[in-house]
Each structure stands twice: as C-alpha cells, then as structure tokens.
Motif scaffolding. Structure first.
Motif, PDB file in Angstrom:
ATOM      1  N   ARG A 179       3.753  12.523  -3.894  1.00  0.00           N
ATOM      2  CA  ARG A 179       4.594  11.556  -3.177  1.00  0.00           C
ATOM      3  C   ARG A 179       6.009  12.082  -3.019  1.00  0.00           C
ATOM      4  O   ARG A 179       6.670  11.833  -2.013  1.00  0.00           O
ATOM      5  CB  ARG A 179       4.600  10.234  -3.949  1.00  0.00           C
ATOM      6  CG  ARG A 179       5.366   9.130  -3.265  1.00  0.00           C
ATOM      7  CD  ARG A 179       5.443   7.890  -4.123  1.00  0.00           C
ATOM      8  NE  ARG A 179       6.513   7.049  -3.622  1.00  0.00           N
ATOM      9  CZ  ARG A 179       7.792   7.189  -3.947  1.00  0.00           C
ATOM     10  NH1 ARG A 179       8.163   8.082  -4.814  1.00  0.00           N
ATOM     11  NH2 ARG A 179       8.700   6.385  -3.413  1.00  0.00           N
ATOM     12  N   SER A 197       2.301   9.319   2.266  1.00  0.00           N
ATOM     13  CA  SER A 197       1.311   8.846   1.285  1.00  0.00           C
ATOM     14  C   SER A 197       0.020   8.342   1.931  1.00  0.00           C
ATOM     15  O   SER A 197      -0.983   8.150   1.252  1.00  0.00           O
ATOM     16  CB  SER A 197       1.919   7.721   0.440  1.00  0.00           C
ATOM     17  OG  SER A 197       1.989   6.517   1.186  1.00  0.00           O
ATOM     18  N   THR A 201      -3.886   8.452   0.382  1.00  0.00           N
ATOM     19  CA  THR A 201      -4.345   7.097   0.036  1.00  0.00           C
ATOM     20  C   THR A 201      -5.648   6.776   0.769  1.00  0.00           C
ATOM     21  O   THR A 201      -6.559   6.173   0.192  1.00  0.00           O
ATOM     22  CB  THR A 201      -3.248   6.056   0.377  1.00  0.00           C
ATOM     23  OG1 THR A 201      -2.061   6.388  -0.346  1.00  0.00           O
ATOM     24  CG2 THR A 201      -3.689   4.647  -0.001  1.00  0.00           C
ATOM     25  N   GLN A 211      -5.653   2.198  -4.604  1.00  0.00           N
ATOM     26  CA  GLN A 211      -4.371   2.875  -4.556  1.00  0.00           C
ATOM     27  C   GLN A 211      -4.408   4.143  -5.398  1.00  0.00           C
ATOM     28  O   GLN A 211      -5.293   4.306  -6.247  1.00  0.00           O
ATOM     29  CB  GLN A 211      -3.237   1.975  -5.084  1.00  0.00           C
ATOM     30  CG  GLN A 211      -2.623   1.050  -4.032  1.00  0.00           C
ATOM     31  CD  GLN A 211      -1.922   1.778  -2.899  1.00  0.00           C
ATOM     32  OE1 GLN A 211      -1.692   2.992  -2.944  1.00  0.00           O
ATOM     33  NE2 GLN A 211      -1.591   1.022  -1.848  1.00  0.00           N
ATOM     34  N   GLY A 227       1.141   3.224  -5.300  1.00  0.00           N
ATOM     35  CA  GLY A 227       1.500   2.864  -3.923  1.00  0.00           C
ATOM     36  C   GLY A 227       2.251   1.554  -3.885  1.00  0.00           C
ATOM     37  O   GLY A 227       1.685   0.513  -4.208  1.00  0.00           O
TER      38      GLY A 227
END
Lengths: 353, 353
Positions: A179, A197, A201, A211, A227
């Motif tokens: 991230r 992301s 994801t 997540q 997340g």
C-alpha cells in the motif's frame, strides 16, 4: 460565504430504510477556490456538476487529498459532528505532503457547519446511521508541467451512510503487493493511495476475502493497516495496534478507540506488530479478537485471517464477550449523544440557516 | 468517430519561438467514454472544459493513468509519431495495475492519428521541438465507495514542446523520501506517483538541485530513476542503467537509447545499480557521464550528483566527447526523419482529415 439554496430537494427520493453508501448526495455542496494565493468564491450551492479543463492537474499528477467524517443525530434530532478539527488538521497534513495549499480553519469549519446545517434533514436518524461527509481538495492548474499546482478547489459533499460491512470480515495478510513505501505518502489521505490498492484487493476478493491486511513493503513481516481501516488485536489480554508511522493513516476513529479502551482500563500497546505474533496468537488460540476501525466502517471484527494460503479462524465469541462490540457501542453512544462525552468529541451543530 | 472542427483556431496566438511547455493546448482534443462496458461518444472536438460530478472517482480515489508521447516534423513538414504502440501498450499495463478498463487499440490509435492529423499545424518545425501528446484515462463513476470505477473517460490532448531543460542538471540522491514501494505502482504512469514526488523535489530544489535521483524505499542503496527520467551512467566504459522493475517506469525513450547504444557497439548493462558504485565512480573519476532520458526531457546530462550533503562534479567534457549528446542526436535524427530508421520506430501520419 454565499448561500444558494436548492429549490428542488431530492430528499423525497432518498430511501433511508435502504441506504446504499455513496450513491446519493445531499442537496447542497460547499465550494471554495484558492486562486492567486487567496480563497475566493466560497459558496454553498446545490450539488451539481462542475466544469474542468482536461488539462487540470488533478487528473494528470494526482494532487488530491480528502477526508472522511460523519454527522450523527440524537433522539431529539439534534445534529452532532464528531471531532471535526481532527479531520481539518489531518487534511492539512496530507496537503503539505502532497505540496498543496493548506486550508484555513475558517474555510474548512464554516463550510462544514453551514453545509451540514442546511442539509440537516439528510442526516439519518437511526442508531449507527449517519451522514458521511467528504471534504476534498484538488489541483486545478491547467499547465501540463509535472509540478505543483498554484490553484486549488476545496469542496465538501455528503452522502447518507448505514453500516458499511454487514458481517464479520475475512482478511488476507498481503505478502506481495504494498500500500505504501517508507518515505512515501501512506500516512496521508491522498487519492492515489486508494487506486493502487484496488488490484490486489480484487485478487484477495476472488480468493474469498473481504479485505487485505497490509504489511510493510520492505519485508512483509510487520502489520500496517487494512483497507480503509486501522487494526486492533486482543492478544494475551492486551489491546495492540500498530504504532502510527509514515506508512499508516493516522486514524481518528483509531485514536478514539484507544481513548475509550484506556478509559475502560484495558491494557494498550501501540507498537511495531509482527505478522508472526498474529499467526502465533492464532495458532495458540491466544489471539481472542481482531478488528478494524475507521470513519466509514466504525468498528468491524474479523472472523478469518489468512496467511500463506492458510485460513485461521478467530474464536467464535458472543457479542457480549467482544471488546470490539463493546468499544463500538461506546463510540456510537457518544456520537449519538446517548452518553456523556468526557473527551469533548461531540460538536453540536447550531441552527444557522 | 465524430469530428467537430474548431472554427476559432488559437494557433495565431501561439508563439513557436518561445514555447512554454504545457501552457498552450492545440485546437482539438480526442474524447471517448467507456460506459456500461462499451466505448461510446468517441469524438474529436475543440479543446474545452468538461462537466464532472464532484463525486467523480478520479478525484477521490486516484484512478488515473496517462501517457506522454511526441509528434515531430521533418523538413517537408510531414508529421511523424514515435513508437506510439509502445505508449498504447504501457497505458494498458498501467490501467490493469490500477484496476481500470483497458483501452482497445482502435480507440487509442484512431483517436491519436486523427487528432494529430487535424492539429498538424501545431507540431513545431524546429529540430528538437515537437508536439507533446498526452493520452489520459480517468475514472468517472460518481459513487463514493472506495472501489474501482465502472465507467471511464479517455482523452488525448496536446501541447507544443521545446527543450524541457535548457542546461545540465544538478541531481540529489534521495535518502529519506521514496517514489514507490516494491509491490506498488512505481512502474505505472499513475497520476498519484507524481503528486507524491513534489514535496521532496521542492526540498531538493531549495538546496539548489534540479531533480531527485530516487533510490529503493527499503534501503536507499539502489538507484531507481529520476524525476520524469530513466537514468544512465557511463562507468568503466560501460553504459549502465538500472534494470526495469516494479518500482521503475519502463521508459520508451530509455529502451530506444539502449537500442541506439547497442547499435553503436557500446557495452551495455541493465542491472541492479548500487548508489555506492556511483559514488565510488565519482570519487575515482571513472564515472564519465550520467544522464536522464524520457519523452519530455529527451536526453539531458547531469553536471552534479549530490550524496549525503556532498556535491560531486561530473567531468566537464566537450559536447562532441559526450555519449549522451551523441545518442540524443541519433534519437532526434530518427524522430525528425533526418536519418534512416532501422528499427521501424517512426510512424508517418497520413493526411486523413
């Protein structure tokens, strides 16, 4: 500040029994321009489209930072903001790191208070429901040089919100994608942090998870955040959360949960947290609870944590046994003016307009 | 594809003797929408503003990727694109990593060819000048959920360009801030990658440098790339460039320079490159040249590299001794149709419109 009222409220089309997050905007928006070093044209006006040059810097070089905050109603239908100055301060920390203008407090707070006052009917009434508020600052220079914008647009829009997640979460500890980088912008609410992301994801979702639990990009051995959530672990009778650093968003809900937990007398640790500690805790059944918190999700507990292809189930506790549920109720009770607010977090919205 | 011609060309206001990069757009733009899984409303129309909802996902979650490419004129005023399919392919690699729709080749290439054909008068004539072309793909869903957009807007705009840097560069090797994380999006042309570089770049500029030389975020011991440039070092009679990886933009100018250098018979190494090798080379005077390359900057050599507060001067060679200058001329000669193009890089633009 100019006020231009909407003459065609869309509130009758809003189904407060079935709130779909982020799909319906309240009647008004706040709008202010930063041009030639001055904030001008501040206005509350009907929510609607805005003209942008295709050369606007926000499209090309990603100078965009936002906030997420909520307004709650009590049983007398009074409206309360929750720690809005924390959002104001964090937005400016984000803006500084992205080399954008900062926002004066009067622009942020007056815009916010007047907007939510005029749209107070859009704040849902039920416990746990709220009006989600989105301040956003974007770059509007039209020059294609890769350099910071001189001019900016600050807006506040809002959308009714209900529970973000309706059931406990299945979480995957990420070992490949990242991230944020140390020395990067992970601690900010920069728009670019979210787009990056989505792909990992989606891969996690295809494996059946809700997540990702992000780890540090260098070693993937340290827990960072999930997340749109900061994370907490109830391990060996201690409530542990990763120490806020430049990779982790400094969460206002997270800080509030820490304060509530301290008030409860729970033992708290904010520190570097190794993935191996979590996995050992899961294997040895000494990790009793794990949960995420954030403005959008409030507090949501995890039922599965997955690591290296193996799913670990968290203990199947009753709600009344859960620290996450207890802290969530404490938080929501304060937000809805159902309990005393020893911290001074609530801001009652005056009727101005 | 619909064509809507501008009846008020702005070209007479354009001063081709004093081109200021990115401040003047050509008369037309290409515009196409991806909605409900289909590309619709493709049009070439006068460059102008577009309406956006304040809730558009590009503002909030940074789903935005772009390309940079150039059109050149030869002495007969024929217009040539340079390796446009490489940009097309890279744009889709960026889009995939940011979980956006990909662009079909006919949308990208037909839009590009027709736009530059209709605006061919905007391609400057002088050697080294060009029309800089900016394809951009942005997310336009209006839902505030932090998830990928369903709908997108693809546009191409263009702006006349001259030399980006007018003199050799002073470069600082970065030890604190990072451009990208392993497992991140550094290899893409995501808009967010640029905003995050502005703050550390400003700090470097305040110290008297032009750009940062980025190092890996984990250890800051490996060379990655510089601001909007890939980098080359002429060390011990070898031309060395960091091996393309997920942290480094895969540069089309970089690949072209490598091909030209191979054709010249230079010894080339694409590999991990340590900061310590560069510093040793500077101290021992065996690093003869260092330069950056990219679409916007073409090829620009460095005169100073700074590390840990110490400035190291590169050798003060004559232009005719410089590999960077020689490779730059070879590249520009091919781009301007002044030499044969053994690689098939040039694409002559047909007169269609």
């Amino acid at each position: 500040m100019k006020i231009e009222r909407s003459f065609h409220s869309r509130i009758k089309k809003m189904d407060f029994e079935n709130i779909s997050f982020g799909n319906h905007y309240s009647d008004h928006m706040y709008y202010s321009e930063f041009r030639n070093g001055k904030w001008i044209n501040s206005i509350i006006k009907p929510f609607g489209n805005i003209m942008f040059s295709p050369g606007s810097l926000v499209f090309h070089y990603g100078q965009s930072v936002f906030e997420g905050m909520k307004a709650y109603k009590d049983k007398h239908e009074e409206v309360f903001l929750f720690r809005p100055k924390e959002n104001f301060k964090r937005m400016n920390r984000s803006a500084i790191r992205l080399e954008m203008t900062t926002i004066p407090e009067y622009i942020f707070m007056n815009g916010l208070k007047n907007l939510i006052d005029i749209d107070r009917d859009w704040v849902p009434k039920k416990y746990g429901q709220s009006l989600y508020i989105r301040p956003i600052l974007i770059a509007i220079d039209k020059c294609l040089s890769a350099k910071p914008s001189n001019d900016y647009l600050f807006m506040i829009i809002s959308t009714p919100a209900d529970y973000y997640y309706k059931k406990p979460l299945k979480i995957k500890i990420e070992e490949k994608y990242s991230r944020s980088a140390s020395g990067g912008v992970g601690f900010t609410k920069a728009s670019g942090n979210y787009a990056s992301s989505f792909y990992p994801t989606r891969l996690a979702k295809e494996e059946g998870f809700d997540q990702i639990l992000w780890t540090d990009s260098s070693t993937h051995t340290l827990i960072e955040e999930s997340g749109t959530m900061n994370v907490f672990f109830w391990l060996k009778n201690k409530l542990i959360t990763p120490l806020s650093n430049e990779n982790i968003l400094s969460g206002i809900t997270c800080k509030s949960i820490l304060s509530l937990a301290k008030e409860e007398g729970l033992e708290i640790e904010e520190r570097k947290l190794k993935v191996s500690e979590i996995i050992d805790g899961l294997k040895n059944k000494i990790l009793k609870e794990a949960f995420g918190c954030g403005t959008a999700v409030v507090v949501t507990y995890f039922e599965i944590i997955s690591y290296k292809g193996k799913n670990f189930f968290l203990p199947d506790l009753l709600d009344k046994e859960r620290i996450s549920i207890r802290l969530r109720k404490k938080l929501l009770d304060i937000q809805h003016n159902l309990s005393v607010d020893p911290f001074g977090w609530r801001l009652k919205l005056k009727r101005i307009l």
